[in-house]
Enzyme design. Structure first.
Site, PDB file in Angstrom:
ATOM      1  N   GLU A 184       7.956  -3.742   1.774  1.00 39.88           N
ATOM      2  CA  GLU A 184       8.602  -3.872   2.677  1.00 39.88           C
ATOM      3  C   GLU A 184       9.525  -5.111   3.125  1.00 39.88           C
ATOM      4  OE1 GLU A 184       7.863  -1.347   4.177  1.00 39.88           O
ATOM      5  OE2 GLU A 184       5.637  -1.238   5.272  1.00 39.88           O
ATOM      6  N   HIS A 216      -0.299  -6.830  -2.050  1.00 35.94           N
ATOM      7  CA  HIS A 216      -0.361  -5.468  -2.076  1.00 35.94           C
ATOM      8  C   HIS A 216      -1.914  -5.241  -2.719  1.00 35.94           C
ATOM      9  CE1 HIS A 216       0.416  -1.249  -3.569  1.00 35.94           C
ATOM     10  NE2 HIS A 216       1.306  -1.376  -2.713  1.00 35.94           N
TER      11      HIS A 216
HETATM   12  N1  ACO Z   1      -0.431 -13.290   3.638  1.00 39.61           N
HETATM   13  C1  ACO Z   1      -1.304 -14.390   3.265  1.00 39.61           C
HETATM   14  N2  ACO Z   1      -2.632 -13.993   2.732  1.00 39.61           N
HETATM   15  C2  ACO Z   1      -2.701 -12.672   2.265  1.00 39.61           C
HETATM   16  C3  ACO Z   1      -1.670 -11.832   2.194  1.00 39.61           C
HETATM   17  C4  ACO Z   1      -0.674 -12.134   2.866  1.00 39.61           C
HETATM   18  N3  ACO Z   1       0.579 -11.214   3.174  1.00 39.61           N
HETATM   19  N4  ACO Z   1      -2.065 -10.625   1.671  1.00 39.61           N
HETATM   20  C5  ACO Z   1      -3.508 -10.708   1.236  1.00 39.61           C
HETATM   21  N5  ACO Z   1      -3.961 -12.195   1.675  1.00 39.61           N
HETATM   22  C6  ACO Z   1      -4.708 -12.798   1.057  1.00 39.61           C
HETATM   23  C7  ACO Z   1      -5.917 -12.440   2.243  1.00 39.61           C
HETATM   24  O1  ACO Z   1      -6.124 -13.251   3.126  1.00 39.61           O
HETATM   25  C8  ACO Z   1      -7.356 -12.744   1.510  1.00 39.61           C
HETATM   26  O2  ACO Z   1      -7.705 -13.875   1.105  1.00 39.61           O
HETATM   27  P1  ACO Z   1      -9.355 -14.420   1.276  1.00 39.61           P
HETATM   28  O3  ACO Z   1      -9.949 -13.552  -0.093  1.00 39.61           O
HETATM   29  O4  ACO Z   1      -8.999 -15.996   1.012  1.00 39.61           O
HETATM   30  O5  ACO Z   1      -9.726 -13.981   2.520  1.00 39.61           O
HETATM   31  C9  ACO Z   1      -6.784 -12.198  -0.034  1.00 39.61           C
HETATM   32  O6  ACO Z   1      -5.326 -12.225  -0.017  1.00 39.61           O
HETATM   33  C10 ACO Z   1      -7.090 -10.624  -0.564  1.00 39.61           C
HETATM   34  O7  ACO Z   1      -6.854  -9.792   0.885  1.00 39.61           O
HETATM   35  P2  ACO Z   1      -7.228  -8.551   1.110  1.00 39.61           P
HETATM   36  O8  ACO Z   1      -7.210  -8.086   2.526  1.00 39.61           O
HETATM   37  O9  ACO Z   1      -8.736  -8.197   0.381  1.00 39.61           O
HETATM   38  O10 ACO Z   1      -6.163  -7.654   0.149  1.00 39.61           O
HETATM   39  P3  ACO Z   1      -5.848  -5.973   0.435  1.00 39.61           P
HETATM   40  O11 ACO Z   1      -5.692  -5.442  -0.902  1.00 39.61           O
HETATM   41  O12 ACO Z   1      -6.989  -5.287   1.371  1.00 39.61           O
HETATM   42  O13 ACO Z   1      -4.595  -6.146   1.232  1.00 39.61           O
HETATM   43  C11 ACO Z   1      -2.410  -5.700   1.920  1.00 39.61           C
HETATM   44  C12 ACO Z   1      -3.255  -5.664   0.875  1.00 39.61           C
HETATM   45  C13 ACO Z   1      -3.020  -5.091   3.304  1.00 39.61           C
HETATM   46  C14 ACO Z   1      -0.883  -5.175   1.763  1.00 39.61           C
HETATM   47  C15 ACO Z   1      -2.229  -7.323   2.289  1.00 39.61           C
HETATM   48  O14 ACO Z   1      -1.552  -8.090   1.045  1.00 39.61           O
HETATM   49  C16 ACO Z   1      -1.445  -7.563   3.579  1.00 39.61           C
HETATM   50  O15 ACO Z   1      -1.891  -7.754   4.675  1.00 39.61           O
HETATM   51  N6  ACO Z   1       0.027  -8.000   3.329  1.00 39.61           N
HETATM   52  C17 ACO Z   1       0.762  -8.240   4.491  1.00 39.61           C
HETATM   53  C18 ACO Z   1       1.238  -6.827   5.194  1.00 39.61           C
HETATM   54  C19 ACO Z   1       2.227  -5.990   4.199  1.00 39.61           C
HETATM   55  O16 ACO Z   1       3.288  -6.472   3.982  1.00 39.61           O
HETATM   56  N7  ACO Z   1       2.006  -4.705   4.502  1.00 39.61           N
HETATM   57  C20 ACO Z   1       2.764  -3.862   3.715  1.00 39.61           C
HETATM   58  C21 ACO Z   1       2.030  -3.319   2.285  1.00 39.61           C
HETATM   59  S1  ACO Z   1       3.134  -2.325   1.312  1.00 39.61           S
HETATM   60  C22 ACO Z   1       3.012  -0.570   1.960  1.00 39.61           C
HETATM   61  O17 ACO Z   1       1.866  -0.289   2.246  1.00 39.61           O
HETATM   62  C23 ACO Z   1       4.121   0.357   2.024  1.00 39.61           C
END
Ligand code: ACO
Length: 362
Positions: A305, A246
């Site tokens: 989610e 998140h």
């Molecule tokens: N699985 C694996 N790795 C992850 C995940 C995940 N679910 N989420 C973040 N990371 C990693 C990224 O790959 C990144 O790693 P790196 O720095 O080595 O490249 C690091 O964590 C940071 O990720 P960002 O994309 O910068 O984090 P951001 O704050 O932009 O993303 C998000 C938040 C989009 C929710 C992300 O965690 C994600 O894609 N999760 C999966 C999709 C999901 O569950 N979405 C629903 C969110 S809840 C809602 O909106 C209602």
């Protein structure tokens, strides 16, 4: 420049506060756990909207008026033609909402609260070749959604579970869809326009589009013993694990526990597939362990989610409709933020930094 506007404060709000360090969510002065325990959808909607529209909003009045409005809205289901019904459910629902008039008053807000609740079940039924079921104005919004979806009266536990879901996701700070809603509202475009922008932002898998893929993941894993290997291979392929991570929470998303709690009465009364829940818990444990090992610098925990997928599946919503159900619940938050922005905010117009080529000297 902050990529993704991370940590940038772009609005003042009295609606909700997301504390990502301690894992708390406050909605208009009430903590999420208390609100879920006591409030129906109508209670939470009245709490969020009160003082923001051209007339006072109380839960009792809202229940009566929403019931009547669902019946009025049902007439618009006729516009669902073949082209529209070939779209994914959330897109078909959005197209029907786009036909509604714009405005900023109580009547527009009421129409927008009722519209997705009526359109989504109707679209789902039409897409599977069944006649839509007309709303029952005397039912609560949650009971009627389930009745319109399944053509039968839901159980008490099912209504309570959907109420808990809709309350849990009613508002959540300045997430992507709410920000979209506020941007549109800042131009004074009207609530229908704000809502359409917000639904569009919600569709993506990084925001509200994740719960369907959560179920796909559970199906692909299949058995508890496969969880570790499957998740490791997904991360090796560079994939993200849906339902984890998140932007704000650095600890467990409190909404995940609220929804896990809401599932319990359904489990206790045998209205849920126990094997699915056991598998989900095993996948959650395995995912948390592997994310900790692979991303030690980024605390990644379960988000809303993951349990949304289990709860909506237990209530017989097909997985392709999950984003649409999220929209039913979040509409009240979008409307409240749009009104707050229109009443108190200025036109949202940030700047960009030009990094393209400079014009050649003549
Ligand atoms: N699985 C694996 N790795 C992850 C995940 C995940 N679910 N989420 C973040 N990371 C990693 C990224 O790959 C990144 O790693 P790196 O720095 O080595 O490249 C690091 O964590 C940071 O990720 P960002 O994309 O910068 O984090 P951001 O704050 O932009 O993303 C998000 C938040 C989009 C929710 C992300 O965690 C994600 O894609 N999760 C999966 C999709 C999901 O569950 N979405 C629903 C969110 S809840 C809602 O909106 C209602």
């Amino acid at each position: 420049m902050k990529n993704g506007l991370e940590d940038v404060v772009a609005a003042e709000t009295r609606l909700s506060d997301v504390d990502g360090e301690s894992g708390h969510l406050i909605i208009r002065g009430v903590t999420l756990d208390r609100l879920v325990e006591r409030a129906t959808y109508e209670d939470a909607a009245a709490l969020l909207l009160d003082g923001l529209l051209d007339r006072p909003v109380t839960a009792g009045d809202l229940k009566t008026r929403l019931g009547r409005m669902r019946s009025e809205i049902f007439a618009h289901v006729q516009a669902a033609d073949e082209t529209l019904l070939r779209l994914p459910p959330v897109d078909a629902m959005r197209a029907l909402i786009a036909r509604l008039p714009d405005g900023e008053d109580f009547a527009t807000a009421l129409r927008l609260l009722a519209a997705p609740a009526v359109f989504l079940p109707a679209v789902l039924r039409l897409q599977r070749g069944e006649a839509p079921v007309a709303p029952s104005p005397s039912l609560s919004q949650s009971a009627d959604i389930l009745a319109m979806l399944n053509a039968s009266l839901p159980s008490r536990e099912q209504v309570a579970a959907l109420d808990a879901y809709l309350v849990t996701i009613s508002d959540h700070g300045l997430n992507a869809s709410t920000f979209a809603s506020r941007v549109i509202a800042s131009t004074r475009a009207g609530l229908t326009s704000s809502m359409l922008a917000a639904v569009s932002a919600l569709k993506g898998p990084l925001h509200g589009g994740a719960p369907g893929p959560v179920l796909d993941m559970l199906d692909a894993i299949g058995a508890e013993t496969n969880a570790g290997n499957w998740l490791a291979q997904a991360l090796d392929r560079g994939e993200r694990l849906m339902g984890f991570g998140h932007r704000i929470y650095r600890v467990r998303d409190p909404r995940a526990d609220a929804l896990k709690g809401a599932l319990k009465p359904l489990v206790a009364t045998g209205q849920v597939d126990h094997d699915r829940i056991r598998l989900a818990e095993a996948v959650e444990r395995a995912a948390l362990a592997i994310l900790k090992e692979r991303k030690p610098d980024r605390p990644l925990d379960v988000n809303v989610e993951f349990y949304t997928a289990l709860l909506l599946d237990a209530l017989n919503f097909p997985r392709e409709s999950f984003t649409g159900v999220f929209a039913i619940g979040r509409t009240v938050g979008w409307i409240a933020h749009a009104r707050e922005q229109a009443l108190e905010g200025r036109l949202i117009r940030p700047r960009s930094v030009y990094v393209g080529p400079l014009p050649q000297a003549a």
